[in-house]
Design an enzyme around this catalytic site. Structure first.
Site, PDB file in Angstrom:
ATOM      1  N   ASP A 340       0.857  -1.061  -0.039  1.00 35.85           N
ATOM      2  CA  ASP A 340      -0.004  -0.025  -0.059  1.00 35.85           C
ATOM      3  C   ASP A 340       0.931   1.494   0.020  1.00 35.85           C
ATOM      4  O   ASP A 340       2.032   1.118   0.393  1.00 35.85           O
ATOM      5  CB  ASP A 340      -0.671  -0.001   1.326  1.00 35.85           C
ATOM      6  CG  ASP A 340      -1.612   1.307   1.330  1.00 35.85           C
ATOM      7  OD1 ASP A 340      -2.490   1.879   0.679  1.00 35.85           O
ATOM      8  OD2 ASP A 340      -1.531   1.865   2.439  1.00 35.85           O
ATOM      9  N   ASP A 539      -1.677  -0.666   6.026  1.00 35.92           N
ATOM     10  CA  ASP A 539      -1.877  -0.335   7.352  1.00 35.92           C
ATOM     11  C   ASP A 539      -3.177   0.077   7.670  1.00 35.92           C
ATOM     12  O   ASP A 539      -3.550   0.516   8.929  1.00 35.92           O
ATOM     13  CB  ASP A 539      -0.874   0.934   7.773  1.00 35.92           C
ATOM     14  CG  ASP A 539      -1.079   2.178   6.966  1.00 35.92           C
ATOM     15  OD1 ASP A 539      -1.614   2.031   6.068  1.00 35.92           O
ATOM     16  OD2 ASP A 539      -1.114   3.369   7.708  1.00 35.92           O
ATOM     17  N   ASP A 543      -6.899  -1.860   3.366  1.00 34.82           N
ATOM     18  CA  ASP A 543      -6.079  -2.721   3.168  1.00 34.82           C
ATOM     19  C   ASP A 543      -6.449  -4.003   3.562  1.00 34.82           C
ATOM     20  O   ASP A 543      -5.726  -5.026   3.267  1.00 34.82           O
ATOM     21  CB  ASP A 543      -4.761  -2.305   3.855  1.00 34.82           C
ATOM     22  CG  ASP A 543      -4.034  -1.105   3.371  1.00 34.82           C
ATOM     23  OD1 ASP A 543      -4.495  -0.992   2.003  1.00 34.82           O
ATOM     24  OD2 ASP A 543      -3.403  -0.186   3.764  1.00 34.82           O
TER      25      ASP A 543
END
Length: 641
Positions: A340, A539, A543
């Protein structure tokens, strides 16, 4: 109360609170029993040399009972529970068989070495549990609750969300919360691994278990004691120790079948060699007992669990928490890792990078005016401009005369009777905005920066460029993964231009832009088809689906609770280079497990062959078999370093 009475009471309390002798030695009972059985064997051997055979047998019997009690008890309980024979029972049968044919010393030595290897396994388990013990020791049990102006000492389990607690200098913070009064430096090493204390002030978040260094803080509780980040770390380590890897599960299934085969072959060997090879009955029974000893898969069974526990312990000490041996084992098979962007590869907070102002305007004055207006907004870009201004200009911010927040576009405000527009290019006039400062906006956009324009009555007054800065350690992490032969790719919801700029800056191999949460899952599945085994690092809440889909999900320790709960591995220090370290640890663990398994099988085959050729006596069989078990465990303990 006299001074003498006070002293006596203090001593009584100290004695009551201090661990007893039995509590101190309890973790070492297995090793003490093994060593005591070794002493008894030496006494028995000395007596046998003095022709005191009866006394010698008594000491050998004591060695049997003391050294073998723990393992025999474990074996019997497991057999009853699982309704399956195990290695422990095989060793008990072998020791009894040795005694039956008159080899008391050999049987006792077998029990002694088996007990020592068991003590080593227990040591490995205790070592891996040390992280939990040390964490639990840091967990505060009481909190100073402030209610109706009164301070009351309560147990942390009684705290509810919204309660106000007072944390004095030197105390550990009892619960996760937000500072509502006071300012202090907080030692967060046990959560983040950062050795330098972090200054916390109004509205900053604090975590349970961290240490308040030098100032009093009033904290508003935001999580129950069972849901704090501290508790989640504790649960992660505990679950890691209980979850078994595929290799361990295979060995455990194999063990039951193998033990049955060994007992069947030993049963046949008690009779067949006498008739087929013309061995006498004494030799036949003796060789059957030797086979019972050397064919036991003790070393094979001990090949995996000590290594896995040692590796998990090593990782926990470095701030890498594995939720189970299966995830640690799988990491070594990774061929690709998806990242990410926001909060993972980047800091997650935009920062001001460039400021361009019209020639007739003074930069500091304009920046102060813009910050005064933006201070009324909670937008991340507005807060970034305010934060930058406070660090740059030492002057209090002002209040605008009038202000209108135009959602999705910007802010319209009046300062000193003059109207100002602050926001997107379309909000202030796109053509003028893109032409400002010789069209510098196009170049800034190509570098992944976001523009905020400022307009007054005379036109575009300034351009402020902001960017979510790539973490300093990101490049090092990507390079380390590249050395491990792993392909890296970034999945982000940002535009193509921003994604390309961040990917280039981070040295990442590839990127996929404009990727929504469901899109991340789809792209991750495509990557898994292409590379086989793929990990996901993230995080945020968005996600979580991708973390659950990946072969191994890796969460940043400062991420959301959902990400922490969904992931298989957590980086407590938010340190991306730890990913490569975790992969190297996984590869090292798998390499040591393969060494252990190969060595165990070779030793067992060699001992069995030597027994059939009648060149291996029982004492050497005992030493060879149990010695290999101890060597395998010692080899596994190397992973603690």
């Amino acid at each position: 109360m006299t001074d003498v009475e006070a002293t006596i009471n203090i001593q009584k309390e100290a004695i009551k609170d201090s661990p007893s002798f039995l509590q101190k030695i309890r973790p070492h009972v297995e090793l003490i029993s093994a060593l005591l059985s070794g002493v008894l064997i030496l006494i028995g051997w000395s007596l046998s040399k003095s022709d005191l055979s009866t006394a010698s047998a008594i000491f050998y019997l004591l060695a049997f009972c003391i050294g073998g009690f723990a393992k025999a008890k474990e074996g019997i309980q497991e057999t009853i529970k699982e309704k399956e024979l195990n290695v422990e029972m095989l060793m008990v049968f072998a020791a009894i068989g040795s005694a039956v044919i008159g080899y008391w010393a050999e049987g006792a030595i077998l029990i002694f070495i088996f007990a020592v290897s068991g003590a080593l396994e227990t040591y490995t388990l205790n070592k891996s549990q040390k992280e939990i013990s040390s964490l639990m020791g840091m967990q505060p049990e009481q909190a100073l609750l402030i209610k109706n102006g009164k301070e009351t000492l309560v147990h942390v389990s009684e705290l509810t969300i919204g309660d106000h607690i007072l944390v004095k200098p030197g105390e550990r913070i009892p619960s996760d919360g937000i500072v509502i009064r006071g300012r202090s430096a907080i030692d967060e090493a046990m959560i983040t691994g950062e050795s330098i204390p972090v200054t916390k002030e109004l509205h900053d978040e604090v975590f349970a278990g961290t240490v308040n260094m030098n100032g009093s803080l009033t904290v508003e509780v935001t999580k129950l004691s069972t849901e704090t980040l501290f508790q989640k770390i504790l649960q992660l380590v505990q679950s890691a120790q209980s979850e078994k890897s595929p290799s361990q599960l295979f060995i455990e299934k194999f063990e039951g079948t193998y033990v049955k085969i060994v007992l069947l072959v030993v049963g046949l060997m008690m009779f067949l060699p006498h008739y087929l090879l013309d061995w006498d009955w004494t030799t036949t029974f003796y060789r059957a007992m030797v086979l019972l000893v050397v064919a036991s898969p003790c070393a094979l069974v001990a090949s995996i669990m000590p290594a896995t526990l040692s590796a998990i312990s090593n990782g926990a000490r470095s701030g890498i928490l594995f939720k189970g041996g299966v995830h640690l084992e799988n990491l070594s098979h990774m061929k690709g890792i998806a990242f990410d962007k926001t909060g993972t590869l980047t800091k997650g907070k935009p920062e001001v990078t460039d400021i361009y102002v019209r020639e007739d305007i003074q930069k500091e004055s304009l920046l102060h005016l813009v910050a005064s207006i933006e201070n009324q907004s909670n937008h991340p870009l507005a807060q970034a401009i305010v934060s930058y201004t406070k660090q740059t200009i030492d002057a209090p911010l002002r209040q605008p005369d009038d202000l209108e927040d135009v959602a999705g576009w910007g802010i319209k405000a009046v300062m000193d009777g003059q109207q100002w527009l602050i926001g997107k290019a379309e909000f202030v006039g796109k053509e003028q905005a893109l032409a400002f400062a010789d069209g510098v906006a196009e170049k800034l956009a190509a570098n992944g920066k976001t523009m905020v324009y400022v307009k007054d009555k005379d036109g575009i007054a300034a351009l402020i460029a902001l960017k979510d800065i790539v973490r300093e350690e990101t490049k090092a992490a990507i390079e380390a993964l590249r050395k491990e032969g792993i392909h890296t790719i970034m999945l982000t919801g940002d535009s193509e231009t921003t994604a390309k700029a961040i990917a280039q800056e981070a040295h990442i191999d590839g990127y996929i832009a404009e990727c929504l949460p469901e899109g991340k899952v789809k792209e991750l599945k495509n990557l898994m088809k292409q590379y086989g085994s793929v990990a996901m690092v993230g995080d945020g809440i968005n996600d979580a689906p991708a973390l659950a889909t990946a072969n191994v999900g890796i969460a940043m320790g400062e991420g959301t609770d959902v990400a922490l709960e969904t992931a298989d591995v957590v980086l407590m220090k938010n340190d991306l280079p730890r990913i490569a370290e975790a992969i190297r640890l996984s590869k090292r663990m798998n390499r040591i497990i393969k060494q252990n398994v190969f060595f165990s099988i070779i030793v067992i085959m060699g001992l069995i062959a030597s027994n059939f050729l009648q060149i291996l006596d029982l004492p050497y069989g005992v030493i060879g078999h149990e010695g290999s078990t101890i060597l395998v465990i010692l080899n596994s303990l190397r992973l603690l370093k």
